[in-house]
Write an enzyme that holds these catalytic residues in place. Structure first.
Site, short mmCIF file in Angstrom:
data_model
loop_
_atom_site.label_atom_id
_atom_site.label_comp_id
_atom_site.label_asym_id
_atom_site.label_seq_id
_atom_site.Cartn_x
_atom_site.Cartn_y
_atom_site.Cartn_z
N ASP A 263 0.96 -1.30 -0.03
CA ASP A 263 0.02 0.15 0.06
C ASP A 263 0.91 1.06 -0.02
O ASP A 263 2.07 1.29 0.40
CB ASP A 263 -1.03 -0.13 1.26
CG ASP A 263 -1.47 1.23 1.49
OD1 ASP A 263 -2.41 1.70 0.77
OD2 ASP A 263 -1.51 1.73 2.74
N ARG A 444 -1.10 14.68 -1.46
CA ARG A 444 -2.38 14.18 -1.72
C ARG A 444 -3.48 15.34 -2.18
O ARG A 444 -3.48 16.36 -1.10
CB ARG A 444 -2.72 13.45 -0.40
CG ARG A 444 -2.10 12.19 -0.46
CD ARG A 444 -2.43 11.61 1.15
NE ARG A 444 -3.84 11.15 1.45
CZ ARG A 444 -4.26 10.01 1.22
NH1 ARG A 444 -3.64 9.32 0.38
NH2 ARG A 444 -5.65 9.70 1.35
N ASP A 662 -1.69 -0.92 5.69
CA ASP A 662 -2.38 -0.34 7.07
C ASP A 662 -3.67 -0.01 7.33
O ASP A 662 -3.91 0.08 8.47
CB ASP A 662 -1.42 0.86 7.38
CG ASP A 662 -1.99 2.26 6.38
OD1 ASP A 662 -2.27 1.94 5.31
OD2 ASP A 662 -2.33 3.38 6.94
N ASP A 666 -6.87 -2.04 2.82
CA ASP A 666 -5.89 -3.07 2.66
C ASP A 666 -6.27 -4.40 2.95
O ASP A 666 -5.57 -5.57 2.77
CB ASP A 666 -4.64 -2.82 3.25
CG ASP A 666 -4.08 -1.57 2.67
OD1 ASP A 666 -4.23 -1.07 1.33
OD2 ASP A 666 -3.73 -0.55 3.62
N1 LIG Z 1 -12.14 11.24 4.44
C1 LIG Z 1 -12.04 11.53 3.15
N2 LIG Z 1 -12.97 11.98 2.47
C2 LIG Z 1 -13.23 12.32 1.19
N3 LIG Z 1 -11.95 11.79 0.33
C3 LIG Z 1 -11.43 10.94 0.68
C4 LIG Z 1 -10.93 10.75 2.22
N4 LIG Z 1 -10.07 9.92 2.46
C5 LIG Z 1 -9.70 9.75 1.43
N5 LIG Z 1 -10.42 10.34 0.34
C6 LIG Z 1 -9.85 10.26 -1.27
O1 LIG Z 1 -10.51 8.95 -1.71
C7 LIG Z 1 -9.27 8.49 -2.04
C8 LIG Z 1 -9.16 6.97 -1.92
O2 LIG Z 1 -8.97 6.83 -0.45
P1 LIG Z 1 -8.24 5.30 -0.07
O3 LIG Z 1 -8.24 5.25 1.51
O4 LIG Z 1 -8.91 4.32 -0.70
O5 LIG Z 1 -6.81 5.35 -0.59
P2 LIG Z 1 -5.34 6.19 -0.09
O6 LIG Z 1 -5.88 6.38 1.17
O7 LIG Z 1 -5.45 7.42 -1.06
O8 LIG Z 1 -4.46 5.48 -0.39
P3 LIG Z 1 -3.55 4.07 0.18
O9 LIG Z 1 -4.65 2.85 -0.52
O10 LIG Z 1 -2.32 3.96 -0.22
O11 LIG Z 1 -3.80 3.99 1.75
C9 LIG Z 1 -8.04 9.06 -1.82
O12 LIG Z 1 -7.03 9.21 -2.23
C10 LIG Z 1 -8.53 10.45 -1.34
O13 LIG Z 1 -8.54 11.19 -2.63
MG LIG Z 2 -6.60 5.82 2.89
NA NA Z 3 -3.20 3.16 3.65
#
Ligand SMILES: Nc1ncnc2c1ncn2[C@@H]1O[C@H](COP(=O)(O)OP(=O)(O)OP(=O)(O)O)[C@@H](O)[C@H]1O
Ligand SMILES: [Mg+2]
Ligand code: NA
Length: 751
Positions: A263, A444, A662, A666
């Site tokens: 991840d 991000r 984490d 995942d």
């Molecule tokens: N609390 C939130 N509110 C709105 N959008 C969010 C929020 N958290 C994440 N996102 C958006 O959704 C996307 C997907 O989130 P997700 O948690 O699936 O993956 P990530 O955290 O970006 O990455 P990883 O898979 O590496 O942990 C993020 O890239 C972000 O753009």
């Molecule tokens: Mg995330």
């Molecule tokens: Na993550």
């Protein structure tokens, strides 16, 4: 001591009481066998020529018509006999051993007189032989000691020599000689006994390798797991967490991993988010740099004063950030706000927006309160919370429906750029340039949007929302569906750029993992540019690599696109260039899309048993196996797992895969890979709770695989070999035992 006469046979009765066997001692293993008492005599006769002689009773009474069982025959003592008499050796067998020289009928009478006749048989010789031997005995004692009764074991030492004379017949002497079978003298015997015992001890007292390595049910403490748990080099002092092996029987798999699926957010990065830049109305506030915190405050306040329309745009963004989230606030003793956020992004945003004049102060039954100290309307404001459309990795967005203090109903949304662009009222004017700029810096990005909702729409939608909330099956799906109805034609307000620094030592760990020939796949929910940037800074990607991108722009041309990417991958790898592939979630969706089965009737019955392959799965794998690095971005949690499945099932020979992550998104991937490693980070314990191993920093993965994995694997291999050896030794000692004890089962021991 001279021995005048003795018998020469070993005989015993099997427990059935019928079969009598006589064994010759002429060389171990050589035997003469006879059935029945009558034949025992002839057996005994042959034995007479040999130095050892026994008469042994069977257990219990013979049912043989000829009376008491037994065997033996009188014989002359073999010249070597005396040489074999050694004190201190015992025959510890289960057979009574007696040798007699006597005339048969007198002995029988005598034994009956002693009360032993029923138990002991007698082998007898003819009187004339006895007479001849008698003359050689200078002196004999009378003895009426009973012979060992019961047949249950004779503990007379080797060389024990007892004489009996029959009452009223002094001329007939019974002579009992106990001989321990021995050939070649005491040293030879001792060596044999020692060897046999050592062998048996080895075989019996070794810890069982099978038990040790393979048969533990997970909870038992395991040595390998102990080493992992107690490795100080995998202990995180800051968080006070050691590594943990939750599934102990996977320890040796760690050493065979050939694919690592990682991840990004929170695994390669720290998951310590900090708002760095905001794009509002065509302007960017803040810079990335060494200083911590948001540096664009002054510029933002300035712009507010100068330009009223910009001021409104800024307030709108701050409002979304302060109101649309699931953060919970508490006050510490000094009265300062403390925030607890499930999503680190939200925590960082609420914190940062508080410093910009919109302080989120808490939640009440009515809604949430915000302390505003910027702009015209200042003071505590209460927003009535009408609905919350929660964030999921599949939706990639989150929204709240609130009634403002002034009475209007508004939907405040934030989410990933690609979904927000699709939901935008005017996708053309989407601030793509700023997005790209943020992502190139590894930030991000989140996009803010809003829509004013009429009372009529609110009433109608809220009914559906309540229905979905109380639906008994697939509530999450139902809620997502109603959220889709209202999250549309959004006014795009701005973009946030959040920095998430890399973890310490990630670059080194990745270089080591790649040097070990392990293929690295980074699977992230984040956007392509951010992932690529993080890829470069973690040294997953390097400028010497040929980086190929696989995206879905045109569905019909996708196959050609894939073929072209494959051709370039082939060409590059043939030229010795390392190939990296970046694939998007949309492309993966197309690759893994299952073709409808031809026979639609059988589609259901085939069901889950044989999941049809994705449309371009094989083609994709042909590309992917040529790449030493693959980055998949904007993938959903389910796709993360599917990618692992594709590699596990598609690549031959079947590789050992390891997934590390984490977050809750995942979990499917960790469960799909053979080895799941959870990072005990800031996103809750879901990943750790379903992982086989837990570490607190990515950099420990290198040590976990390359040191512990290797050692564990070697130990497991040694144990397997050891186990084979142990069993070979066990069988060998039993085989020797059989031969040496003449299949009597009698153990010859030093006494
Ligand atoms: N609390 C939130 N509110 C709105 N959008 C969010 C929020 N958290 C994440 N996102 C958006 O959704 C996307 C997907 O989130 P997700 O948690 O699936 O993956 P990530 O955290 O970006 O990455 P990883 O898979 O590496 O942990 C993020 O890239 C972000 O753009
Ligand atoms: Mg995330
Ligand atoms: Na993550």
């Amino acid at each position: 001591m001279r021995v005048s006469s003795r018998l020469g046979a070993i005989g015993f009765l099997e427990s059935s009481g019928r079969m009598l066997r006589g064994y010759s001692q002429s060389g171990w293993g050589k035997q003469s066998e006879a059935e029945g008492v009558g034949e025992m005599h002839s057996a005994a006769a042959t034995l007479c020529h040999h130095r050892s002689a026994f008469v042994g009773p069977g257990r219990g009474q013979s049912e043989h018509p000829e009376g008491p069982c037994g065997s033996g025959g009188a014989a002359e003592v073999h010249p070597q006999l005396q040489g074999t008499h050694r004190a201190g050796q015992r025959h510890a067998g289960s057979l009574g051993c007696q040798a007699f020289a006597a005339s048969r009928h007198r002995l029988e009478e005598h034994l009956v007189g002693l009360g032993l006749g029923g138990l002991y048989g007698s082998g007898v010789s003819h009187g004339h032989e006895l007479e001849r031997s008698e003359s050689q005995v200078p002196q004999h004692r009378k003895s009426h000691q009973p012979l060992h009764a019961g047949g249950g074991g004779c503990s007379m030492p080797h060389g024990a020599h007892q004489r009996y004379s029959l009452p009223g017949d002094e001329a007939t002497i019974l002579e009992l000689v106990v001989l321990v079978p021995c050939r070649g003298g005491p040293v030879h015997l001792a060596a044999r006994i020692y060897w046999l015992l050592a062998d048996l001890l080895c075989a019996l007292f070794q810890p069982d390798a099978h038990l040790f390595v393979f048969h533990h049910g997970g909870k038992e403490p395991d040595a390998q797991a102990y080493f992992i748990k107690n490795d100080l080099q995998m202990y995180d002092e800051v968080q006070d967490t050691p590594a943990n092996a939750r599934t102990t029987n996977l320890c040796h798999e760690l050493g065979q991993v050939s694919y690592v699926f990682s991840d990004k957010t929170g695994t390669l990065t720290q998951n310590v988010m900090e708002l760095k830049r905001i794009s509002i109305g065509g302007e960017i506030y803040g810079e990335t740099g060494e200083e911590s915190g948001f540096q664009g405050r002054a510029a933002m306040l300035n712009a507010r004063l100068k330009n009223p329309s910009q001021a409104a745009a800024i307030d709108a963004v701050l409002e979304v950030l302060a109101v649309s989230h699931t953060v919970v606030s508490t006050k510490d003793r000094s009265g300062r706000m403390k925030y607890e956020a499930e999503s680190p992004d939200e925590g960082a945003l609420v914190e940062a927006v508080g410093r910009l004049g919109w302080v989120f102060t808490g939640r009440t039954n009515e809604g949430l309160t915000v302390e505003v100290n910027i702009g015209e309307t200042t003071g505590s404001q209460t927003y009535e919370l009408l609905a919350l459309n929660a964030f999921t990795s599949a939706r990639k967005r989150q929204s709240v429906l609130v009634r403002r203090p002034s009475g209007e109903v508004v939907l405040l949304v934030k989410g990933a750029d690609d979904v927000m662009q699709k939901l935008a009222a005017d996708p053309q004017s989407f601030p793509e340039e700023h997005l790209r700029a943020f992502a190139k810096q590894g930030l991000r990005t989140l996009v803010m949007g809003r829509r004013w909702i009429s009372e009529a729409e609110l009433r109608q939608w809220h009914q559906e929302y309540t229905k979905a909330q109380t639906s008994m099956q697939d509530r999450e799906g139902a809620l997502a569906q109603v959220a889709d109805q209202i999250e549309r034609s959004l006014e795009t307000l701005g973009i946030t750029g959040i920095e998430d620094k890399l973890q310490v030592g990630v670059e080194d760990a990745i270089v080591k993992i790649r040097q070990a020939g392990i293929k690295l796949w980074v699977l992230t929910g984040d956007k392509l540019e951010t992932a690529k940037n993080i890829g470069f800074s973690t040294r997953v990607l390097s400028s010497s690599m040929e980086i190929l991108t696989l995206d879905l722009t045109d569905r019909r041309a996708f196959k050609d696109h894939l073929e072209a990417v494959k051709a370039s991958a082939e060409q590059a790898s043939n030229n010795g260039v390392t190939v990296a592939l970046i694939v998007t979630g949309h492309a993966l969706e197309e690759i893994l899309r299952r073709e409808k089965s031809e026979a639609n009737g059988s589609e259901r019955s085939m069901g889950k048993k044989s999941q049809p392959k994705g449309k371009y799965q094989d083609l994709f794998l042909e590309v992917a196996v040529r790449c030493s690095v693959v980055i998949a971005c904007r993938v959903s949690p389910l796709q993360k797992a599917e990618v692992v499945t594709v590699v596990r099932k598609g690549v031959k020979p079947t590789p050992v895969t390891l997934a590390i992550g984490d977050g809750a998104n995942d979990v499917p991937m960790l469960q799909e890979a053979q080895v799941g490693v959870g990072i005990s980070g800031r996103e809750g314990r879901q990943a750790v709770n379903c992982a086989d191993f837990a570490i607190s920093q990515f950099r420990y993965l290198a040590r976990l695989m390359l040191v512990h994995g290797r050692w564990n694997y070697r130990r497991a291999c040694k144990f397997v070999i050891y186990s084979f050896w142990k069993n070979a030794v066990l069988v060998r000692s039993l085989a020797f035992m059989v031969v040496w004890s003449c299949r009597t089962g009698c153990m010859v021991m030093c006494g």
